[in-house]
Design an enzyme around this catalytic site. Structure first.
Site, PDB file in Angstrom:
ATOM      1  N   LYS A  89       1.200  -1.497  -0.133  1.00 18.81           N
ATOM      2  CA  LYS A  89      -0.179   0.031   0.391  1.00 18.81           C
ATOM      3  C   LYS A  89       0.947   1.148  -0.204  1.00 18.81           C
ATOM      4  O   LYS A  89       0.567   2.121  -0.989  1.00 18.81           O
ATOM      5  CB  LYS A  89      -0.580   0.273   1.282  1.00 18.81           C
ATOM      6  CG  LYS A  89      -2.142  -1.047   1.325  1.00 18.81           C
ATOM      7  CD  LYS A  89      -3.208  -1.180   2.462  1.00 18.81           C
ATOM      8  CE  LYS A  89      -2.553  -1.239   3.717  1.00 18.81           C
ATOM      9  NZ  LYS A  89      -1.463  -2.153   4.111  1.00 18.81           N
ATOM     10  N   ARG A 134      -9.909   0.534   8.760  1.00 21.09           N
ATOM     11  CA  ARG A 134     -10.019  -1.077   8.412  1.00 21.09           C
ATOM     12  C   ARG A 134     -11.001  -1.799   9.426  1.00 21.09           C
ATOM     13  O   ARG A 134     -10.807  -3.422   9.768  1.00 21.09           O
ATOM     14  CB  ARG A 134      -8.368  -1.524   9.999  1.00 21.09           C
ATOM     15  CG  ARG A 134      -7.173  -0.940   9.175  1.00 21.09           C
ATOM     16  CD  ARG A 134      -6.598  -0.947  10.383  1.00 21.09           C
ATOM     17  NE  ARG A 134      -4.690  -0.476   9.485  1.00 21.09           N
ATOM     18  CZ  ARG A 134      -3.666  -0.428  10.113  1.00 21.09           C
ATOM     19  NH1 ARG A 134      -3.187  -1.952  10.917  1.00 21.09           N
ATOM     20  NH2 ARG A 134      -2.661   0.295   9.400  1.00 21.09           N
ATOM     21  N   ARG A 185      10.656  -6.205   5.805  1.00 26.85           N
ATOM     22  CA  ARG A 185      10.732  -5.247   5.740  1.00 26.85           C
ATOM     23  C   ARG A 185      11.846  -4.666   7.454  1.00 26.85           C
ATOM     24  O   ARG A 185      12.347  -3.524   7.063  1.00 26.85           O
ATOM     25  CB  ARG A 185       9.599  -4.356   5.861  1.00 26.85           C
ATOM     26  CG  ARG A 185       9.130  -2.770   5.594  1.00 26.85           C
ATOM     27  CD  ARG A 185       8.017  -2.354   5.780  1.00 26.85           C
ATOM     28  NE  ARG A 185       6.593  -2.533   6.498  1.00 26.85           N
ATOM     29  CZ  ARG A 185       5.774  -3.168   6.083  1.00 26.85           C
ATOM     30  NH1 ARG A 185       5.296  -1.497   5.689  1.00 26.85           N
ATOM     31  NH2 ARG A 185       4.642  -2.730   7.316  1.00 26.85           N
ATOM     32  N   ARG A 200      11.449  -2.090  12.716  1.00 32.12           N
ATOM     33  CA  ARG A 200       9.610  -1.952  13.579  1.00 32.12           C
ATOM     34  C   ARG A 200       9.896  -3.448  14.196  1.00 32.12           C
ATOM     35  O   ARG A 200       9.957  -4.284  13.248  1.00 32.12           O
ATOM     36  CB  ARG A 200       8.620  -1.637  12.482  1.00 32.12           C
ATOM     37  CG  ARG A 200       8.734  -0.278  11.845  1.00 32.12           C
ATOM     38  CD  ARG A 200       7.568   0.280  10.945  1.00 32.12           C
ATOM     39  NE  ARG A 200       6.050  -0.683  11.305  1.00 32.12           N
ATOM     40  CZ  ARG A 200       5.271  -0.811  10.488  1.00 32.12           C
ATOM     41  NH1 ARG A 200       5.101  -0.309   9.375  1.00 32.12           N
ATOM     42  NH2 ARG A 200       4.881  -1.103  10.963  1.00 32.12           N
ATOM     43  N   ARG A 229      -1.221 -10.251  12.934  1.00 29.34           N
ATOM     44  CA  ARG A 229      -1.427  -8.597  12.213  1.00 29.34           C
ATOM     45  C   ARG A 229      -2.337  -9.650  11.410  1.00 29.34           C
ATOM     46  O   ARG A 229      -2.839  -8.730  11.005  1.00 29.34           O
ATOM     47  CB  ARG A 229      -0.047  -8.200  11.761  1.00 29.34           C
ATOM     48  CG  ARG A 229       0.545  -7.653  13.008  1.00 29.34           C
ATOM     49  CD  ARG A 229       1.497  -6.703  12.392  1.00 29.34           C
ATOM     50  NE  ARG A 229       1.215  -5.428  11.931  1.00 29.34           N
ATOM     51  CZ  ARG A 229       2.263  -5.028  11.061  1.00 29.34           C
ATOM     52  NH1 ARG A 229       3.263  -5.349  10.884  1.00 29.34           N
ATOM     53  NH2 ARG A 229       1.873  -4.009   9.572  1.00 29.34           N
TER      54      ARG A 229
END
Length: 190
Positions: free
Chosen positions: A14, A89, A128, A134, A146
């Protein structure tokens, strides 16, 4: 005004595709993740609460996110449109977003959903996580949580926009350029 919901699970691309849409159409990127990370980096009470929830793979409460979005819309009144990345969401958030936009004489133009397999998502997020630092991208267990949270709570949002004839599914696997070419074709029809 062109208001797009760019939809898909964590790691679907995204953010990458949003950047391309911003460049092509002059839209404002409205990423709830970026808004929340901004609060975290500033060390606000909201940011600290959000970080704890995000690190556990849990969604931040709706009223907080809607308030941040309203502020962002108000601070960009002359925008050509917005890309909603990572929001809504839940169906409740989609309803709240529709009501918020209606109160500002606007509406969602369409939802573009990036479809990617769970295995590919986990692989992308772990990669990532190596670069981003993160915590929610570095732990396979949190990543799976998630993705499950997305599948259980977020995927039904697609039906909300399907019922409004505003939903289009796009294959999110392949080259970034070919995915964007498909997204651009869809965007031109909205």
């Amino acid at each position: 005004m062109l208001n797009l919901v760019l939809f898909g699970p964590p790691g679907a691309g995204k953010g990458t595709q949003s950047q391309k849409l911003i460049e092509k159409y002059g839209l404002i990127h409205l990423s709830t993740g970026d808004l929340l990370r901004g609060e975290i980096s500033q060390g606000t009470a909201l940011g600290l609460e959000a970080k704890k929830l995000m690190d556990e793979g849990i969604l931040v409460p709706d009223h907080v996110v809607i308030g941040m979005i309203s502020n962002k819309l108000d601070s960009n009144k002359d925008a050509r449109g917005f890309i909603f990345d990572g929001f809504p969401r839940t169906v409740a958030q989609a309803i709240a977003l529709d009501e918020l936009l209606k109160s500002k004489n606007s509406a969602i133009s369409g939802m573009i959903a990036l479809e990617v397999s769970d295995t590919e998502l986990e692989h992308r997020l772990l990669l990532r996580g190596k670069d981003s630092g993160r915590a929610d991208d570095a732990n396979p267990e949190v990543i799976r949580k998630r993705i499950k949270e997305y599948n259980d709570k977020t995927a039904p949002v697609a039906d909300f926009y399907k019922n409004q004839n505003k939903f289009t599914s796009v294959n999110g696997s392949g080259s970034k350029e070919s995915i964007f070419d498909t997204i651009a074709v869809v965007t031109e029809t909205l």
